[in-house]
Design an enzyme around this catalytic site. Structure first.
Site, PDB file in Angstrom:
ATOM      1  N   ARG A  56       0.840  -1.207   0.000  1.00 43.77           N
ATOM      2  CA  ARG A  56       0.000   0.000   0.000  1.00 43.77           C
ATOM      3  C   ARG A  56       0.871   1.252   0.000  1.00 43.77           C
ATOM      4  O   ARG A  56       0.587   2.228  -0.697  1.00 43.77           O
ATOM      5  CB  ARG A  56      -0.951  -0.003   1.210  1.00 43.77           C
ATOM      6  CG  ARG A  56      -2.009  -1.104   1.168  1.00 43.77           C
ATOM      7  CD  ARG A  56      -3.072  -0.916   2.237  1.00 43.77           C
ATOM      8  NE  ARG A  56      -2.571  -0.990   3.599  1.00 43.77           N
ATOM      9  CZ  ARG A  56      -2.441  -2.111   4.303  1.00 43.77           C
ATOM     10  NH1 ARG A  56      -2.754  -3.276   3.745  1.00 43.77           N
ATOM     11  NH2 ARG A  56      -1.999  -2.094   5.549  1.00 43.77           N
ATOM     12  N   GLU A 188     -19.732  15.403   2.142  1.00 43.80           N
ATOM     13  CA  GLU A 188     -20.029  14.425   1.092  1.00 43.80           C
ATOM     14  C   GLU A 188     -21.310  13.643   1.393  1.00 43.80           C
ATOM     15  O   GLU A 188     -21.272  12.599   2.038  1.00 43.80           O
ATOM     16  CB  GLU A 188     -18.865  13.446   0.914  1.00 43.80           C
ATOM     17  CG  GLU A 188     -19.117  12.420  -0.191  1.00 43.80           C
ATOM     18  CD  GLU A 188     -17.956  11.454  -0.412  1.00 43.80           C
ATOM     19  OE1 GLU A 188     -18.087  10.565  -1.278  1.00 43.80           O
ATOM     20  OE2 GLU A 188     -16.931  11.568   0.277  1.00 43.80           O
ATOM     21  N   SER A 301     -13.225  15.346  -7.328  1.00 45.02           N
ATOM     22  CA  SER A 301     -12.547  14.679  -6.221  1.00 45.02           C
ATOM     23  C   SER A 301     -12.691  13.189  -6.499  1.00 45.02           C
ATOM     24  O   SER A 301     -13.551  12.518  -5.934  1.00 45.02           O
ATOM     25  CB  SER A 301     -13.179  15.063  -4.875  1.00 45.02           C
ATOM     26  OG  SER A 301     -12.534  14.365  -3.820  1.00 45.02           O
ATOM     27  N   TYR A 363     -16.019   2.596   1.506  1.00 48.77           N
ATOM     28  CA  TYR A 363     -14.577   2.833   1.506  1.00 48.77           C
ATOM     29  C   TYR A 363     -13.915   2.031   2.610  1.00 48.77           C
ATOM     30  O   TYR A 363     -14.440   1.915   3.693  1.00 48.77           O
ATOM     31  CB  TYR A 363     -14.302   4.327   1.722  1.00 48.77           C
ATOM     32  CG  TYR A 363     -14.664   5.180   0.556  1.00 48.77           C
ATOM     33  CD1 TYR A 363     -13.795   5.344  -0.515  1.00 48.77           C
ATOM     34  CD2 TYR A 363     -15.898   5.825   0.501  1.00 48.77           C
ATOM     35  CE1 TYR A 363     -14.141   6.136  -1.611  1.00 48.77           C
ATOM     36  CE2 TYR A 363     -16.242   6.610  -0.580  1.00 48.77           C
ATOM     37  CZ  TYR A 363     -15.352   6.762  -1.623  1.00 48.77           C
ATOM     38  OH  TYR A 363     -15.702   7.554  -2.681  1.00 48.77           O
TER      39      TYR A 363
END
Length: 363
Positions: A56, A188, A301, A363
């Site tokens: 990562r 958001e 975004s 997410y």
């Protein structure tokens, strides 16, 4: 005579507004690199790379060490907690790598979605406990903005009043806490693309959700000039059989924003919502070309829509780093042009036309 409290100093307001406007400078937008450990694992699995902390780190290093010209189109990067404290091979913290390029570091601060009791599988977002302390620490460590995602679903009886009210108030509390701790909040409220609903339904629901959101932000005395909005573009459900043009999407999206988003908000940074890289760019371009009144910057975004081709080019290999970075530059330039209404289409990439939709995306 009514009395009104001043919750932020003038200097604090000016700094929040300065950062917000810098993020949405003409031709620039945000790289959303805030995927959680689990979500990043799914991305890596697609290219047969093991989901380890080092892999990562290597992937995020690829993104953040791309040629300095990436800053021509990327103004800010949203980081995940792990990534925020990682370092490049030479020991430089990623936050400093970004700052050196003139890119503003941001941080995802929510703790993920959880079920909302008493609803038809709707949800809310957790993470308010301890948020003030976390924001203060992130700001001290170099963050200048934050992001918090809430999710609304379109079904026969959704989103419910309960879900819209709850998520709006959560977003408002988050925004207020961020501003008090020196971070620009990106708000958001994502209306998910799952379902077979048409474009008109998506527009009506988006308008409802945004209306609830801005009522809550006003109720909580959030300084709008020091915020940004990260909404969905108004698109039909993924299973809708009727096809719409980019101009249809642009009209529905701009109308929804005109009816709900105050002109005091500096900018709107759209999420890509599972669209292919090319579709996201084309829709953003059409939105900026739309002739209606648009008092805010309209930019991007994007996470998946900036990274799909990057991952495919990289393949987890050291000799794929340069190819991956070249793909990032291509997509960043395409979306920077789209944010100016100047994208002609056709920026080829290794995953440009692939749908990036994930059902019930988290997410």
């Amino acid at each position: 005579m009514p009395m009104f409290n001043q919750y932020l100093t003038r200097a604090e307001e000016e700094e929040l507004a300065r950062v917000a406007n810098a993020i949405v400078a003409p031709g620039k937008g945000i790289l959303a690199a805030d995927e959680s450990t689990g979500t990043m694992g799914k991305r890596l699995t697609q290219i047969n790379v093991e989901n380890t902390e080092e892999n990562r780190r290597l992937y995020r290093q690829l993104l953040f060490t791309t040629d300095n010209t990436v800053a021509n189109n990327i103004s800010g990067v949203i980081l995940f907690h792990e990534t925020f404290y990682q370092k490049a091979d030479d020991g430089t913290p990623f936050v400093e790598v970004l700052k050196t390029k003139g890119i503003i570091p941001g941080i995802k601060v929510d703790k993920g979605v959880v079920p909302l009791g008493g609803t038809d599988e709707e949800c809310t977002t957790q993470g308010l406990d301890g948020l003030a302390e976390r924001c203060a620490q992130y700001q001290k460590d170099g963050a200048q903005f934050a992001k918090w995602r809430c999710v609304l679903k379109i079904k026969s009886h959704c989103p419910s009043y309960q879900a819209m009210m709850e998520n709006a108030n959560v977003l408002a509390r988050y925004a207020s806490i961020c501003q008090k701790n020196g971070l620009v909040p990106i708000v958001e409220p994502e209306v998910m693309p799952d379902g077979d609903h048409d474009l008109e339904t998506a527009q009506r629901v988006t308008e409802q959700v945004l209306a609830f959101t801005y009522k809550a932000l006003m109720d909580h005395h959030v300084y709008l000039e020091g915020t940004l909005l990260k909404p969905n573009m108004v698109t039909a459900g993924q299973s809708c059989t009727k096809k719409y043009t980019p101009q249809d999407v642009a009209k529905a999206t701009v109308q929804a924003l005109q009816r709900t988003v105050p002109s005091a908000v500096p900018g709107i940074t759209f999420l890509s919502g599972g669209q292919s890289e090319e579709d996201a760019s084309i829709h953003l371009d059409a939105i900026n070309k739309y002739s209606g009144r648009k008092p805010w910057s309209l930019t991007f975004s994007f996470g998946r829509a900036l990274q799909a081709s990057v991952l495919k080019a990289w393949k987890g290999q050291a000799d794929g780093v340069k190819a991956g970075q070249e793909q990032l530059l291509i997509r960043a330039k395409a979306n920077g042009d789209a944010a100016m209404g100047q994208y002609g289409g056709g920026s080829a990439g290794t995953a440009t036309g692939e749908s990036l939709f994930v059902a019930n995306h988290a997410y």
